[in-house]
Motif scaffolding. Sequence first.
Motif, short mmCIF file in Angstrom:
data_model
loop_
_atom_site.label_atom_id
_atom_site.label_comp_id
_atom_site.label_asym_id
_atom_site.label_seq_id
_atom_site.Cartn_x
_atom_site.Cartn_y
_atom_site.Cartn_z
N GLN A 123 0.81 -1.21 0.00
CA GLN A 123 0.00 0.00 0.00
C GLN A 123 0.85 1.27 0.00
O GLN A 123 0.47 2.28 -0.60
CB GLN A 123 -0.93 0.00 1.21
N GLU A 124 2.01 1.21 0.62
CA GLU A 124 2.86 2.40 0.71
C GLU A 124 3.43 2.81 -0.65
O GLU A 124 3.91 3.95 -0.81
CB GLU A 124 4.02 2.14 1.69
N ASP B 192 0.17 5.71 -4.64
CA ASP B 192 -0.25 7.03 -4.17
C ASP B 192 -1.33 7.66 -5.04
O ASP B 192 -1.58 8.86 -4.96
CB ASP B 192 0.95 7.97 -4.09
#
Length: 250
Positions: free
Chosen positions: A16-17, A20
């Motif tokens: 998930q990081e 964006d």
Amino acid sequence: MASCYAGTPGNGRKGQELVDFLPLAATLKDGCAVEVDWFDFSRDLKAGMEAMNQVIREGLSWPFAEEFGDATAFAGYFLSHAAFVVRRVADGSVIGLFYVKPNFPGRCDHICNGGFITKPSERRKGVALLMGSAFLRLAKTLGYKAAYFNLVFAANLASALVWSQLGFRRLAVVPRAARLRDHDALVDAWQYHFDLESFDHRTHRLVSPWHARVMLGQSLREKLSSPQVSAFFAFVAALYALRRFSRGLP
């Protein structure tokens, strides 16, 4: 050890990081506003598991014969890595879902696999094409070098058309691969590949639906001998040629 059929139960948020740009806004063919976003375990588990079990009951597009009996089993398969949904903006309901995860373990885990489900009531509205487009961008962002689909059943023409439109290459045929519901004979499966290293979502263009149908028709005529099938795809090819001629195209 991760593969497309086995994994540790998760929440579908692995990597998930790195992402964006979610949610991604889109409009379906019927004008419905939707978003592609991360699978929300607490919010989407019931709808996601029911959608998975529904396509298993249909028996036409997935290899599973038995439904997932509990959340742990579903999470081990669908949510072990990265999972996403298409939800209506108006009411938040889930109308499609898909995952991105390694197809193979170890030295081959840079090749990903995807699994895609559209709710039956939402089919033929562009949901699958939207998920496929998002899949390519997400898979590249998550660090995969290629995508490979192991079992696209030859009877599932709608799925095959989506991958043709998106520019996947059909590399192989697995003869007599599946016992599908309401099919007397065993059905072949096709395998598709996409090179993600050369993919850029900003410049990627879809293959026209007409061209994709003609390419699919040529492939099917090599395998199917039914006069009705041959006549149908000859008709589609003729329409495509006429359309190009009317536009002054070679």
